[in-house]
Design a protein around this motif. Structure first.
Motif, PDB file in Angstrom:
ATOM      1  N   THR A  56       0.821  -1.224   0.000  1.00  0.00           N
ATOM      2  CA  THR A  56       0.000   0.000   0.000  1.00  0.00           C
ATOM      3  C   THR A  56       0.849   1.265   0.000  1.00  0.00           C
ATOM      4  O   THR A  56       0.363   2.325  -0.381  1.00  0.00           O
ATOM      5  N   GLY A  57       2.107   1.167   0.408  1.00  0.00           N
ATOM      6  CA  GLY A  57       2.958   2.348   0.481  1.00  0.00           C
ATOM      7  C   GLY A  57       3.758   2.650  -0.763  1.00  0.00           C
ATOM      8  O   GLY A  57       4.479   3.646  -0.816  1.00  0.00           O
ATOM      9  N   LYS A  58       3.621   1.840  -1.806  1.00  0.00           N
ATOM     10  CA  LYS A  58       4.518   2.000  -2.954  1.00  0.00           C
ATOM     11  C   LYS A  58       4.311   3.293  -3.740  1.00  0.00           C
ATOM     12  O   LYS A  58       5.205   3.718  -4.451  1.00  0.00           O
ATOM     13  N   ALA A  59       3.176   3.950  -3.588  1.00  0.00           N
ATOM     14  CA  ALA A  59       2.945   5.218  -4.290  1.00  0.00           C
ATOM     15  C   ALA A  59       3.567   6.403  -3.546  1.00  0.00           C
ATOM     16  O   ALA A  59       3.441   7.547  -3.976  1.00  0.00           O
ATOM     17  N   PHE A  60       4.266   6.111  -2.448  1.00  0.00           N
ATOM     18  CA  PHE A  60       4.835   7.163  -1.600  1.00  0.00           C
ATOM     19  C   PHE A  60       6.330   6.929  -1.424  1.00  0.00           C
ATOM     20  O   PHE A  60       6.894   6.011  -1.995  1.00  0.00           O
ATOM     21  N   LEU A  61       6.954   7.753  -0.590  1.00  0.00           N
ATOM     22  CA  LEU A  61       8.364   7.566  -0.269  1.00  0.00           C
ATOM     23  C   LEU A  61       8.541   6.274   0.518  1.00  0.00           C
ATOM     24  O   LEU A  61       7.644   5.849   1.251  1.00  0.00           O
ATOM     25  N   CYS A  62       9.706   5.671   0.409  1.00  0.00           N
ATOM     26  CA  CYS A  62       9.988   4.424   1.118  1.00  0.00           C
ATOM     27  C   CYS A  62      10.165   4.700   2.610  1.00  0.00           C
ATOM     28  O   CYS A  62      10.339   5.849   3.027  1.00  0.00           O
ATOM     29  N   PRO A  63      10.122   3.654   3.431  1.00  0.00           N
ATOM     30  CA  PRO A  63      10.312   3.846   4.867  1.00  0.00           C
ATOM     31  C   PRO A  63      11.619   4.557   5.223  1.00  0.00           C
ATOM     32  O   PRO A  63      11.641   5.408   6.107  1.00  0.00           O
ATOM     33  N   GLN A  64      12.710   4.239   4.536  1.00  0.00           N
ATOM     34  CA  GLN A  64      14.002   4.881   4.843  1.00  0.00           C
ATOM     35  C   GLN A  64      13.937   6.390   4.577  1.00  0.00           C
ATOM     36  O   GLN A  64      14.401   7.182   5.395  1.00  0.00           O
ATOM     37  N   CYS A  65      13.335   6.799   3.476  1.00  0.00           N
ATOM     38  CA  CYS A  65      13.206   8.228   3.178  1.00  0.00           C
ATOM     39  C   CYS A  65      12.301   8.918   4.204  1.00  0.00           C
ATOM     40  O   CYS A  65      12.573  10.048   4.615  1.00  0.00           O
ATOM     41  N   CYS A  66      11.251   8.241   4.624  1.00  0.00           N
ATOM     42  CA  CYS A  66      10.360   8.804   5.654  1.00  0.00           C
ATOM     43  C   CYS A  66      11.106   8.960   6.967  1.00  0.00           C
ATOM     44  O   CYS A  66      10.985   9.997   7.638  1.00  0.00           O
ATOM     45  N   ARG A  67      11.885   7.946   7.347  1.00  0.00           N
ATOM     46  CA  ARG A  67      12.664   8.032   8.583  1.00  0.00           C
ATOM     47  C   ARG A  67      13.615   9.230   8.525  1.00  0.00           C
ATOM     48  O   ARG A  67      13.764   9.961   9.501  1.00  0.00           O
ATOM     49  N   THR A  68      14.235   9.436   7.377  1.00  0.00           N
ATOM     50  CA  THR A  68      15.153  10.562   7.214  1.00  0.00           C
ATOM     51  C   THR A  68      14.425  11.882   7.419  1.00  0.00           C
ATOM     52  O   THR A  68      14.931  12.778   8.108  1.00  0.00           O
ATOM     53  N   GLU A  69      13.217  12.010   6.852  1.00  0.00           N
ATOM     54  CA  GLU A  69      12.441  13.242   7.028  1.00  0.00           C
ATOM     55  C   GLU A  69      12.057  13.462   8.480  1.00  0.00           C
ATOM     56  O   GLU A  69      12.134  14.583   8.992  1.00  0.00           O
ATOM     57  N   PHE A  70      11.627  12.396   9.157  1.00  0.00           N
ATOM     58  CA  PHE A  70      11.283  12.509  10.580  1.00  0.00           C
ATOM     59  C   PHE A  70      12.494  12.987  11.382  1.00  0.00           C
ATOM     60  O   PHE A  70      12.371  13.833  12.266  1.00  0.00           O
ATOM     61  N   LYS A  71      13.682  12.434  11.071  1.00  0.00           N
ATOM     62  CA  LYS A  71      14.900  12.827  11.793  1.00  0.00           C
ATOM     63  C   LYS A  71      15.250  14.280  11.526  1.00  0.00           C
ATOM     64  O   LYS A  71      15.622  15.010  12.447  1.00  0.00           O
ATOM     65  N   LEU A  72      15.148  14.715  10.267  1.00  0.00           N
ATOM     66  CA  LEU A  72      15.453  16.107   9.939  1.00  0.00           C
ATOM     67  C   LEU A  72      14.536  17.072  10.674  1.00  0.00           C
ATOM     68  O   LEU A  72      14.960  18.155  11.086  1.00  0.00           O
ATOM     69  N   LEU A  73      13.276  16.695  10.829  1.00  0.00           N
ATOM     70  CA  LEU A  73      12.302  17.547  11.511  1.00  0.00           C
ATOM     71  C   LEU A  73      12.277  17.296  13.025  1.00  0.00           C
ATOM     72  O   LEU A  73      11.503  17.935  13.742  1.00  0.00           O
ATOM     73  N   GLU A  74      13.129  16.380  13.492  1.00  0.00           N
ATOM     74  CA  GLU A  74      13.219  16.026  14.908  1.00  0.00           C
ATOM     75  C   GLU A  74      11.862  15.618  15.487  1.00  0.00           C
ATOM     76  O   GLU A  74      11.508  15.974  16.604  1.00  0.00           O
ATOM     77  N   LEU A  75      11.098  14.852  14.697  1.00  0.00           N
ATOM     78  CA  LEU A  75       9.811  14.339  15.153  1.00  0.00           C
ATOM     79  C   LEU A  75      10.001  12.931  15.715  1.00  0.00           C
ATOM     80  O   LEU A  75      10.619  12.083  15.079  1.00  0.00           O
ATOM     81  N   LYS A  76       9.464  12.698  16.873  1.00  0.00           N
ATOM     82  CA  LYS A  76       9.557  11.394  17.531  1.00  0.00           C
ATOM     83  C   LYS A  76       8.254  10.631  17.296  1.00  0.00           C
ATOM     84  O   LYS A  76       7.396  10.571  18.154  1.00  0.00           O
ATOM     85  N   CYS A  77       8.132  10.054  16.117  1.00  0.00           N
ATOM     86  CA  CYS A  77       6.950   9.259  15.761  1.00  0.00           C
ATOM     87  C   CYS A  77       7.010   7.937  16.523  1.00  0.00           C
ATOM     88  O   CYS A  77       8.040   7.273  16.540  1.00  0.00           O
ATOM     89  N   GLU A  78       5.872   7.586  17.181  1.00  0.00           N
ATOM     90  CA  GLU A  78       5.815   6.352  17.954  1.00  0.00           C
ATOM     91  C   GLU A  78       4.471   5.667  17.747  1.00  0.00           C
ATOM     92  O   GLU A  78       3.492   6.315  17.378  1.00  0.00           O
ATOM     93  N   ALA A  79       4.428   4.365  18.022  1.00  0.00           N
ATOM     94  CA  ALA A  79       3.192   3.593  17.917  1.00  0.00           C
ATOM     95  C   ALA A  79       2.917   2.906  19.247  1.00  0.00           C
ATOM     96  O   ALA A  79       3.835   2.388  19.893  1.00  0.00           O
ATOM     97  N   TYR A  80       1.650   2.905  19.636  1.00  0.00           N
ATOM     98  CA  TYR A  80       1.212   2.305  20.892  1.00  0.00           C
ATOM     99  C   TYR A  80       0.136   1.270  20.579  1.00  0.00           C
ATOM    100  O   TYR A  80      -0.870   1.608  19.950  1.00  0.00           O
ATOM    101  N   ALA A  81       0.353   0.039  21.008  1.00  0.00           N
ATOM    102  CA  ALA A  81      -0.637  -1.026  20.800  1.00  0.00           C
ATOM    103  C   ALA A  81      -1.193  -1.440  22.160  1.00  0.00           C
ATOM    104  O   ALA A  81      -0.427  -1.690  23.097  1.00  0.00           O
ATOM    105  N   ASN A  82      -2.522  -1.479  22.245  1.00  0.00           N
ATOM    106  CA  ASN A  82      -3.188  -1.776  23.505  1.00  0.00           C
ATOM    107  C   ASN A  82      -4.417  -2.622  23.275  1.00  0.00           C
ATOM    108  O   ASN A  82      -4.948  -2.677  22.176  1.00  0.00           O
ATOM    109  N   LEU A  83      -4.908  -3.184  24.364  1.00  0.00           N
ATOM    110  CA  LEU A  83      -6.190  -3.876  24.378  1.00  0.00           C
ATOM    111  C   LEU A  83      -7.153  -2.976  25.133  1.00  0.00           C
ATOM    112  O   LEU A  83      -6.841  -2.504  26.225  1.00  0.00           O
ATOM    113  N   GLN A  84      -8.324  -2.699  24.525  1.00  0.00           N
ATOM    114  CA  GLN A  84      -9.301  -1.818  25.156  1.00  0.00           C
ATOM    115  C   GLN A  84     -10.674  -2.469  25.187  1.00  0.00           C
ATOM    116  O   GLN A  84     -11.048  -3.191  24.267  1.00  0.00           O
ATOM    117  N   GLN A  85     -11.414  -2.175  26.248  1.00  0.00           N
ATOM    118  CA  GLN A  85     -12.810  -2.597  26.375  1.00  0.00           C
ATOM    119  C   GLN A  85     -13.644  -1.569  25.613  1.00  0.00           C
ATOM    120  O   GLN A  85     -13.658  -0.397  25.958  1.00  0.00           O
TER     121      GLN A  85
END
Length: 163
Positions: free
Chosen positions: A34-63
């Motif tokens: 699904t991501g092939k129409a966009f930049l690759c993960p490595q290029c995205c990581r580089t952009e996040f680093k340049l902008l000093e954004l700390k992108c994170e994911a949280y997985a939980n179980l919720q009622q």
């Protein structure tokens, strides 16, 4: 017999490495596609680093209701093109969840909104199916980690945004 393998080439021209086929990782392969129409993960990581954004994911179980639960993934500090990729994969912007019983609501404060995806199941679901769903969520987290500057260390299980 000849085996034909399609390699995913991203908009930036980088290719996703060809992995041996494993039906247990089929969801991961679908997410990569699904991501092939966009930049690759490595290029995205580089952009996040340049902008000093700390992108994170949280997985939980919720009622979610007296009869239903959901595995929930919330992704923080997302910029384009990852936001578009998440939208393609059924993520929606919401306020972050507070705890297991308080799911995030409407994203009234967009700068602090998260990208959220829910995987619902009934409380009386066969445990085998719940374990299969957990594997599905883990593949999704592995895929998300490939876009994050900190990689898998940016993936948190059983924690909530701001904890």
């Amino acid at each position: 017999m000849e085996i034909v393998v399609n390699q995913t080439i991203y908009k930036c021209g980088h290719a996703h490495p060809i992995l041996p086929y494993d039906e247990r990782k089929e969801h991961f392969a679908e997410l990569v596609e699904t991501g092939k129409a966009f930049l690759c993960p490595q290029c995205c990581r580089t952009e996040f680093k340049l902008l000093e954004l700390k992108c994170e994911a949280y997985a939980n179980l919720q009622q979610m209701s007296p009869e239903m639960c959901a595995f929930v993934i919330e992704v923080t500090r997302v910029i384009s093109p990852l936001s578009e990729i998440l939208a393609l994969n059924d993520y929606q912007q919401r306020a972050p969840s507070i705890d297991e019983l308080t799911p995030g609501g409407d994203p009234l404060d967009l700068p602090h909104a998260v990208w959220r995806k829910e995987f619902w199941f009934a409380n009386n679901t066969n445990p085998v199916h719940v374990v299969m769903l957990m594997e599905h969520v883990k593949q999704e987290i592995d895929w998300l980690a490939s876009y994050m500057p900190s990689g898998k260390s940016a993936a948190h299980f059983g924690q909530f945004v701001g904890m």
